[in-house]
Write a protein that holds these residues in place. Structure first.
Motif, PDB file in Angstrom:
ATOM      1  N   SER A 178      55.159  77.456 113.720  1.00  0.00           N
ATOM      2  CA  SER A 178      54.109  77.896 112.796  1.00  0.00           C
ATOM      3  C   SER A 178      53.650  76.764 111.885  1.00  0.00           C
ATOM      4  CB  SER A 178      54.603  79.077 111.946  1.00  0.00           C
ATOM      5  OG  SER A 178      55.688  78.666 111.107  1.00  0.00           O
ATOM      6  N   LEU A 179      54.473  75.717 111.746  1.00  0.00           N
ATOM      7  CA  LEU A 179      54.140  74.631 110.820  1.00  0.00           C
ATOM      8  C   LEU A 179      52.870  73.880 111.216  1.00  0.00           C
ATOM      9  CD1 LEU A 179      57.690  73.216 109.991  1.00  0.00           C
ATOM     10  CD2 LEU A 179      56.287  74.823 108.677  1.00  0.00           C
ATOM     11  N   PRO A 180      52.698  73.480 112.500  1.00  0.00           N
ATOM     12  CA  PRO A 180      51.445  72.796 112.862  1.00  0.00           C
ATOM     13  C   PRO A 180      50.217  73.671 112.625  1.00  0.00           C
ATOM     14  CG  PRO A 180      53.086  72.538 114.592  1.00  0.00           C
ATOM     15  CD  PRO A 180      53.616  73.555 113.645  1.00  0.00           C
ATOM     16  N   ALA A 181      50.407  74.970 112.594  1.00  0.00           N
ATOM     17  CA  ALA A 181      49.276  75.866 112.382  1.00  0.00           C
ATOM     18  C   ALA A 181      48.838  75.905 110.927  1.00  0.00           C
ATOM     19  CB  ALA A 181      49.639  77.285 112.853  1.00  0.00           C
ATOM     20  N   VAL A 182      49.774  75.711 110.001  1.00  0.00           N
ATOM     21  CA  VAL A 182      49.448  75.884 108.578  1.00  0.00           C
ATOM     22  C   VAL A 182      49.321  74.570 107.813  1.00  0.00           C
ATOM     23  CG1 VAL A 182      50.569  78.148 108.564  1.00  0.00           C
ATOM     24  CG2 VAL A 182      51.878  76.114 107.904  1.00  0.00           C
ATOM     25  N   ILE A 183      49.931  73.500 108.312  1.00  0.00           N
ATOM     26  CA  ILE A 183      49.880  72.219 107.591  1.00  0.00           C
ATOM     27  C   ILE A 183      48.449  71.749 107.322  1.00  0.00           C
ATOM     28  CG2 ILE A 183      50.349  69.745 107.844  1.00  0.00           C
ATOM     29  CD1 ILE A 183      53.063  70.459 108.974  1.00  0.00           C
ATOM     30  N   PRO A 184      47.511  71.859 108.282  1.00  0.00           N
ATOM     31  CA  PRO A 184      46.139  71.395 108.004  1.00  0.00           C
ATOM     32  C   PRO A 184      45.501  72.068 106.803  1.00  0.00           C
ATOM     33  CG  PRO A 184      46.428  71.684 110.353  1.00  0.00           C
ATOM     34  CD  PRO A 184      47.650  72.249 109.709  1.00  0.00           C
ATOM     35  N   PHE A 185      45.889  73.297 106.505  1.00  0.00           N
ATOM     36  CA  PHE A 185      45.287  74.006 105.375  1.00  0.00           C
ATOM     37  C   PHE A 185      45.750  73.444 104.033  1.00  0.00           C
ATOM     38  CE2 PHE A 185      45.045  77.043 108.874  1.00  0.00           C
ATOM     39  CZ  PHE A 185      43.726  77.446 108.785  1.00  0.00           C
ATOM     40  N   MET A 221      46.248  70.149 103.715  1.00  0.00           N
ATOM     41  CA  MET A 221      45.771  68.766 103.687  1.00  0.00           C
ATOM     42  C   MET A 221      44.250  68.639 103.732  1.00  0.00           C
ATOM     43  SD  MET A 221      48.565  67.109 106.323  1.00  0.00           S
ATOM     44  CE  MET A 221      47.992  65.440 105.958  1.00  0.00           C
ATOM     45  N   ILE A 222      43.570  69.691 104.168  1.00  0.00           N
ATOM     46  CA  ILE A 222      42.116  69.650 104.322  1.00  0.00           C
ATOM     47  C   ILE A 222      41.503  70.729 103.446  1.00  0.00           C
ATOM     48  CG2 ILE A 222      40.199  69.829 105.960  1.00  0.00           C
ATOM     49  CD1 ILE A 222      42.141  68.982 108.162  1.00  0.00           C
ATOM     50  N   SER A 223      40.558  70.356 102.610  1.00  0.00           N
ATOM     51  CA  SER A 223      39.966  71.312 101.662  1.00  0.00           C
ATOM     52  C   SER A 223      39.038  72.300 102.344  1.00  0.00           C
ATOM     53  CB  SER A 223      39.206  70.550 100.567  1.00  0.00           C
ATOM     54  OG  SER A 223      38.194  69.729 101.150  1.00  0.00           O
ATOM     55  N   SER A 224      38.347  71.874 103.401  1.00  0.00           N
ATOM     56  CA  SER A 224      37.430  72.755 104.117  1.00  0.00           C
ATOM     57  C   SER A 224      38.222  73.703 105.007  1.00  0.00           C
ATOM     58  CB  SER A 224      36.461  71.934 104.974  1.00  0.00           C
ATOM     59  OG  SER A 224      35.722  72.779 105.828  1.00  0.00           O
ATOM     60  N   ALA A 225      38.107  75.010 104.760  1.00  0.00           N
ATOM     61  CA  ALA A 225      38.847  75.998 105.544  1.00  0.00           C
ATOM     62  C   ALA A 225      38.430  75.960 107.012  1.00  0.00           C
ATOM     63  CB  ALA A 225      38.628  77.390 104.970  1.00  0.00           C
ATOM     64  N   ASP A 226      37.123  75.771 107.252  1.00  0.00           N
ATOM     65  CA  ASP A 226      36.629  75.733 108.625  1.00  0.00           C
ATOM     66  C   ASP A 226      37.210  74.539 109.377  1.00  0.00           C
ATOM     67  OD1 ASP A 226      35.157  76.394 110.886  1.00  0.00           O
ATOM     68  OD2 ASP A 226      33.443  75.162 110.279  1.00  0.00           O
ATOM     69  N   LEU A 227      37.183  73.357 108.764  1.00  0.00           N
ATOM     70  CA  LEU A 227      37.718  72.154 109.408  1.00  0.00           C
ATOM     71  C   LEU A 227      39.232  72.256 109.583  1.00  0.00           C
ATOM     72  CD1 LEU A 227      37.314  69.335 110.529  1.00  0.00           C
ATOM     73  CD2 LEU A 227      37.464  68.438 108.187  1.00  0.00           C
ATOM     74  N   ALA A 228      39.917  72.817 108.586  1.00  0.00           N
ATOM     75  CA  ALA A 228      41.365  72.987 108.684  1.00  0.00           C
ATOM     76  C   ALA A 228      41.730  73.917 109.827  1.00  0.00           C
ATOM     77  CB  ALA A 228      41.916  73.528 107.369  1.00  0.00           C
ATOM     78  N   LEU A 229      40.933  74.972 109.994  1.00  0.00           N
ATOM     79  CA  LEU A 229      41.187  75.918 111.077  1.00  0.00           C
ATOM     80  C   LEU A 229      40.976  75.264 112.435  1.00  0.00           C
ATOM     81  CD1 LEU A 229      41.898  78.797 111.875  1.00  0.00           C
ATOM     82  CD2 LEU A 229      39.468  79.381 111.684  1.00  0.00           C
ATOM     83  N   ARG A 230      39.914  74.471 112.554  1.00  0.00           N
ATOM     84  CA  ARG A 230      39.666  73.768 113.815  1.00  0.00           C
ATOM     85  C   ARG A 230      40.797  72.778 114.114  1.00  0.00           C
ATOM     86  NH1 ARG A 230      34.316  74.081 115.673  1.00  0.00           N
ATOM     87  NH2 ARG A 230      32.893  75.159 114.233  1.00  0.00           N
ATOM     88  N   THR A 231      41.247  72.079 113.081  1.00  0.00           N
ATOM     89  CA  THR A 231      42.344  71.120 113.242  1.00  0.00           C
ATOM     90  C   THR A 231      43.630  71.833 113.655  1.00  0.00           C
ATOM     91  OG1 THR A 231      41.370  69.702 111.539  1.00  0.00           O
ATOM     92  CG2 THR A 231      43.683  69.308 112.118  1.00  0.00           C
ATOM     93  N   SER A 232      43.889  72.978 113.032  1.00  0.00           N
ATOM     94  CA  SER A 232      45.072  73.759 113.356  1.00  0.00           C
ATOM     95  C   SER A 232      45.059  74.183 114.822  1.00  0.00           C
ATOM     96  CB  SER A 232      45.144  74.991 112.450  1.00  0.00           C
ATOM     97  OG  SER A 232      46.190  75.849 112.846  1.00  0.00           O
ATOM     98  N   ASN A 233      43.917  74.690 115.261  1.00  0.00           N
ATOM     99  CA  ASN A 233      43.811  75.121 116.654  1.00  0.00           C
ATOM    100  C   ASN A 233      43.980  73.942 117.609  1.00  0.00           C
ATOM    101  OD1 ASN A 233      43.387  77.810 116.006  1.00  0.00           O
ATOM    102  ND2 ASN A 233      41.162  77.579 115.912  1.00  0.00           N
ATOM    103  N   PHE A 234      43.408  72.806 117.244  1.00  0.00           N
ATOM    104  CA  PHE A 234      43.534  71.620 118.094  1.00  0.00           C
ATOM    105  C   PHE A 234      44.993  71.186 118.222  1.00  0.00           C
ATOM    106  CE2 PHE A 234      43.925  66.991 118.378  1.00  0.00           C
ATOM    107  CZ  PHE A 234      43.275  66.763 119.587  1.00  0.00           C
ATOM    108  N   LEU A 235      45.707  71.174 117.095  1.00  0.00           N
ATOM    109  CA  LEU A 235      47.108  70.772 117.118  1.00  0.00           C
ATOM    110  C   LEU A 235      47.937  71.715 117.991  1.00  0.00           C
ATOM    111  CD1 LEU A 235      47.765  69.797 113.389  1.00  0.00           C
ATOM    112  CD2 LEU A 235      47.612  68.259 115.360  1.00  0.00           C
ATOM    113  N   LEU A 236      47.704  73.004 117.860  1.00  0.00           N
ATOM    114  CA  LEU A 236      48.474  73.974 118.631  1.00  0.00           C
ATOM    115  C   LEU A 236      48.178  73.862 120.121  1.00  0.00           C
ATOM    116  CD1 LEU A 236      48.202  77.079 116.276  1.00  0.00           C
ATOM    117  CD2 LEU A 236      50.211  75.646 116.670  1.00  0.00           C
ATOM    118  N   ILE A 237      46.913  73.659 120.460  1.00  0.00           N
ATOM    119  CA  ILE A 237      46.556  73.501 121.875  1.00  0.00           C
ATOM    120  C   ILE A 237      47.154  72.210 122.432  1.00  0.00           C
ATOM    121  CG2 ILE A 237      44.617  73.133 123.469  1.00  0.00           C
ATOM    122  CD1 ILE A 237      42.960  74.981 121.642  1.00  0.00           C
TER     123      ILE A 237
END
Length: 223
Positions: free
Chosen positions: A157-164, A166-182
């Motif tokens: 679960s950590l790679p999914a939540v860490i971007p949030f 570190m990144i202020s934009s929720a949309d960009l953080a969500l995209r980064t989270s999905n990319f890391l998990l994939i």
């Protein structure tokens, strides 16, 4: 100089460990990918997503660890039952029949002929008759393996939540989270290939596609 401490592969089967990682990644992706619908409709509640993702993976980590322990108990009890059946068999044919049922070797690459198969079962029978009943009590390594299962499922679960964080934009953080998990799905497939005859690239792509397909099914069914 080799260390006397047990390695993870000595405590838990690599296939089981990678399976737990895959399960944890799918759980986390179900939340992050599914949250895209919420984000589109009414705005993303980052705090709620973080709590839900971590909480779900930790909960399932506990559940998987308990199920792992129950599986070990079942496995050891079953082996003990087979041992007793072999020892109590009235003749050699019945004893070997019990071994054949529990340890089928049809199609095994090391068995090239019926004579080899018979010799193998005869050797197993000799070991069973000379040995002692298996200890069905849980060992320290069994509990350690269960704890590793908990950690593997929870930690994904950590790679999914860490971007949030570190990144202020929720949309960009969500995209980064999905990319890391994939990306981790792909790496899990590559790691799986390391313990099998599969090619890393093929295994990585297969694992990624399979994981995303399972995530899609979970989201479609309201998971």
């Amino acid at each position: 100089m080799a260390s006397g401490r047990p390695q993870i592969a000595d405590v838990i089967d690599p296939g089981d460990a990678l399976g737990e990682v895959l399960f944890g990644l799918i759980m986390a992706l179900t939340f992050t990918v599914g949250s895209r619908v919420i984000f589109t409709e009414g705005g993303l509640d980052v705090r709620e997503l973080i709590v839900a993702t971590i909480g779900c993976n930790v909960a399932w980590g506990i559940i998987d660890a308990v199920l792992f322990v129950l599986g070990v108990v079942f496995y050891k009890s079953r082996r003990g039952r087979v041992f007793r059946q072999v020892r109590a068999a009235q003749n050699e044919r019945d004893a070997i029949a019990a071994l054949r049922k529990e340890f089928p070797i049809d199609g095994e690459p090391l068995v090239s002929a019926a004579a080899d198969e018979e010799a193998l079962y005869q050797a197993m029978l000799g070991l069973a008759r000379r040995g002692s009943p298996a200890n069905t009590r849980l060992s320290r390594d069994d509990f350690l393996a269960a704890f590793i299962v908990f950690l593997l499922v929870s930690a994904t679960s950590l790679p999914a939540v860490i971007p949030f964080f570190m990144i202020s934009s929720a949309d960009l953080a969500l995209r980064t989270s999905n990319f890391l998990l994939i990306a981790l799905l792909f790496l899990t497939g590559c790691a799986w290939a390391h313990f099998s005859d599969a090619k890393p690239l093929n295994a990585g792509i297969t694992m990624t596609c399979l994981g995303l397909a399972l995530v899609g099914i979970a989201i479609a069914l309201g998971g």
